[in-house]
Design a protein around this motif. Structure first.
Motif, short mmCIF file in Angstrom:
data_model
loop_
_atom_site.label_atom_id
_atom_site.label_comp_id
_atom_site.label_asym_id
_atom_site.label_seq_id
_atom_site.Cartn_x
_atom_site.Cartn_y
_atom_site.Cartn_z
N LEU A 1 -31.76 10.32 1.40
CA LEU A 1 -31.04 9.09 0.71
C LEU A 1 -29.79 8.84 1.39
N PHE A 2 -29.70 7.55 1.44
CA PHE A 2 -28.35 6.92 2.28
C PHE A 2 -27.73 6.14 1.15
N PRO A 3 -26.60 6.77 0.61
CA PRO A 3 -25.89 6.09 -0.37
C PRO A 3 -24.68 5.34 0.28
N ALA A 4 -25.09 4.63 1.47
CA ALA A 4 -24.32 4.06 2.47
C ALA A 4 -24.63 3.03 2.94
N SER A 5 -24.12 2.09 3.65
CA SER A 5 -24.68 0.81 4.35
C SER A 5 -25.01 1.27 5.88
N LEU A 6 -26.30 0.95 6.27
CA LEU A 6 -26.75 1.15 7.48
C LEU A 6 -26.71 -0.16 8.31
N SER A 7 -25.90 -0.07 9.43
CA SER A 7 -25.64 -1.22 10.13
C SER A 7 -26.45 -1.20 11.81
N VAL A 8 -27.45 -1.88 12.10
CA VAL A 8 -28.06 -1.95 13.30
C VAL A 8 -28.11 -3.14 14.01
N ALA A 9 -27.21 -3.51 14.94
CA ALA A 9 -26.85 -4.67 15.64
C ALA A 9 -27.20 -4.62 17.02
N ASP A 10 -27.71 -5.62 17.76
CA ASP A 10 -27.64 -5.73 19.21
C ASP A 10 -28.48 -4.21 19.77
N SER A 11 -29.40 -3.71 19.10
CA SER A 11 -29.86 -2.60 19.62
C SER A 11 -31.35 -2.39 20.06
N VAL A 12 -31.79 -1.51 20.74
CA VAL A 12 -33.10 -1.44 20.99
C VAL A 12 -33.58 -0.21 20.70
N LEU A 13 -35.01 -0.02 20.04
CA LEU A 13 -35.63 1.32 19.84
C LEU A 13 -36.84 1.06 20.69
N PHE A 14 -36.97 2.07 21.64
CA PHE A 14 -38.08 1.85 22.48
C PHE A 14 -39.36 2.91 22.20
N ASP A 15 -39.13 3.64 21.08
CA ASP A 15 -40.15 4.39 20.46
C ASP A 15 -40.20 4.20 19.22
N ASN A 16 -40.85 4.93 18.19
CA ASN A 16 -41.02 4.70 17.01
C ASN A 16 -40.08 4.80 16.18
N PHE A 17 -39.84 3.91 14.98
CA PHE A 17 -38.77 4.05 14.25
C PHE A 17 -39.26 3.99 12.71
N HIS B 1 -28.78 -3.33 7.32
CA HIS B 1 -28.62 -4.75 8.12
C HIS B 1 -28.80 -4.48 9.48
N PHE B 2 -30.00 -5.13 9.68
CA PHE B 2 -30.45 -5.01 11.15
C PHE B 2 -30.44 -6.82 11.66
N ARG B 3 -29.64 -6.67 13.10
CA ARG B 3 -29.59 -8.04 13.49
C ARG B 3 -29.67 -7.99 15.01
N ARG B 4 -30.39 -8.77 15.45
CA ARG B 4 -30.89 -8.85 16.76
C ARG B 4 -31.11 -7.49 17.42
N THR B 5 -32.10 -7.01 16.58
CA THR B 5 -32.60 -5.57 16.93
C THR B 5 -34.18 -5.59 17.47
N SER B 6 -34.51 -5.08 18.42
CA SER B 6 -35.76 -4.86 18.98
C SER B 6 -36.44 -3.43 18.94
N ASP C 1 -32.97 -12.12 13.00
CA ASP C 1 -33.09 -12.54 14.38
C ASP C 1 -33.61 -11.14 15.22
N CYS C 2 -34.51 -10.46 14.43
CA CYS C 2 -35.15 -9.21 15.05
C CYS C 2 -36.61 -9.45 15.72
N ASP C 3 -36.98 -8.47 16.48
CA ASP C 3 -38.32 -8.62 17.28
C ASP C 3 -39.01 -7.41 16.78
N PHE C 4 -40.15 -7.41 16.33
CA PHE C 4 -41.08 -6.22 16.15
C PHE C 4 -42.35 -6.50 16.98
N TYR C 5 -42.24 -5.67 18.04
CA TYR C 5 -43.36 -5.89 18.93
C TYR C 5 -44.64 -5.28 18.53
N GLN C 6 -44.49 -4.04 17.80
CA GLN C 6 -45.72 -3.65 17.22
C GLN C 6 -46.08 -3.58 15.75
#
Length: 373
Positions: free
Chosen positions: A78-94, A105-110, A136-141
């Motif tokens: 439980l996250f009673p807060a705002s999650l911000s992920v911008a201009d980031s890269v996740l090379f493994d599973n998320f 809020h995900f922006r320009r995230t791969s 403007d995100c990319d989901f490669y899998q």
């Protein structure tokens, strides 16, 4: 004395706010109960509440400009807060499966590997309107959002390269935005009206929803138009037809004659999807003709009918009128039709037109139900 002073104060406040004094009166018990019912309807039931150890009490969580080389697993939290992920890269599973977020809020995230949002809720707690953004995100899998709850979701300019699953997902506060998004052929969306909420944004003092403006309806309809075109582009006629019906259903609430025609189209044929409704309309058209023509022949010259029973002739000529575009009019004596008085002939013409329209809608419903193209 205190009561009079309180009433006088409310009148002064109302005068300063330029509203009616009645608007400043305290809510009665009935109004309070109605507001509680409205608020209960906006919340989603929680079968499993995370323990305190799984609750993260931060004001914000910022993973911007970050590279994750190892899996990032935050499921059932439980996250009673705002999650911000911008201009980031996740090379493994998320994975944030079965978690609850105030907003994300995900922006320009791969997302280079699999991204799991199954049964995840965004915005079901708190009151943040734009609670779910993937811009403007990319989901490669594989991207799995199935069985989740997304509040006013925005996937504009996002590219799903492999698969996107939204099976049985609840899109609260209206249709998600997919402007300029790219969807693969195996994209899955829920095809039930209950999964697509209306954008209710304004309540009056009694807790009732205020009417949408034409601008609100048009904005919401455009979102379905975009999704319909995306489904057409990847050759998914079933989903395209569903989004077309959602779009037309919204546009039928606009003002004007065209909206009235759309509403009539929906009533008669469920926007070209129903088989039962056109069949019922054809049967009612025939029965109406039987009553009119049978009654006329019962009072007329028996020589003008093809049998001694006028209502049998009424059935025949009613069917003939309804399907006369198929040439069935030749089944009856031409003299009988030529000798019909003007009011009866007018009804014959109305039946012919109605029969053609309802037959067309029946064929359209069969085509759409059988998923023909």
């Amino acid at each position: 004395m205190a009561q009079n002073f309180s009433a006088l104060s409310r009148e002064n406040i109302a005068r300063k706010m330029n509203v009616e004094p009645s608007e400043m009166e305290p809510l009665n018990q009935d109004e309070l109960e109605r507001i509680e019912q409205r608020l209960d309807g906006t919340n989603f039931s929680k079968s499993d509440i995370p323990s305190k150890e799984d609750m993260h009490m931060f004001s914000t969580i910022d993973f911007s400009n970050t590279s994750f080389e190892k899996p990032l697993l935050l499921s059932k939290r439980l996250f009673p807060a705002s999650l911000s992920v911008a201009d980031s890269v996740l090379f493994d599973n998320f994975s944030v499966a079965e978690s609850i977020f105030l907003s994300a809020h995900f922006r320009r995230t791969s997302f280079k590997r699999h991204a799991y949002f199954r049964k995840t809720e965004f915005g079901t707690i708190g009151s943040i309107r734009n609670a779910c953004e993937f811009i403007d995100c990319d989901f490669y899998q594989h991207a799995d959002f199935s069985e989740g709850a997304l509040l006013n979701a925005d996937f504009s300019k996002t590219r799903f390269h492999t698969s996107a699953h939204f099976e049985n997902t609840i899109f609260a506060l209206g249709c998600p935005k997919f402007f300029e998004a790219e969807l693969p052929e195996n994209t899955l969306f829920p095809l039930k009206d209950g999964n697509w909420g209306l954008p209710f944004t304004r309540f009056d003092r009694r807790g009732d929803l205020e009417d949408f403006t034409d601008a609100d309806i048009t904005r919401e309809a455009v979102k379905y138009t975009v999704l319909r075109k995306r489904m057409d582009a990847i050759q998914r006629p079933v989903e395209s037809g569903f989004f077309l019906r959602k779009e037309l259903s919204l546009r039928s609430n606009l003002k004007g004659w065209d909206a009235l025609l759309i509403k009539l189209y929906g009533f008669v044929s469920s926007y070209g999807y129903s088989i039962q409704r056109p069949v019922i309309a054809l049967l009612l058209t025939i029965l109406l003709g039987v009553g009119v023509f049978g009654g006329y022949f019962a009072q007329g010259d028996p020589a003008n009918v093809r049998s001694e029973n006028p209502y049998q002739s009424g059935i025949g000529i009613s069917i003939s009128a309804t399907f006369s575009f198929l040439g069935l009019g030749r089944l009856f004596y031409i003299e009988t039709l030529q000798n019909l008085p003007s009011p009866i002939a007018f009804i014959y013409g109305i039946q012919t037109f109605s029969g053609f329209v309802f037959s067309f809608l029946l064929g359209l419903g069969v085509r759409n139900r059988l998923r023909l193209k």
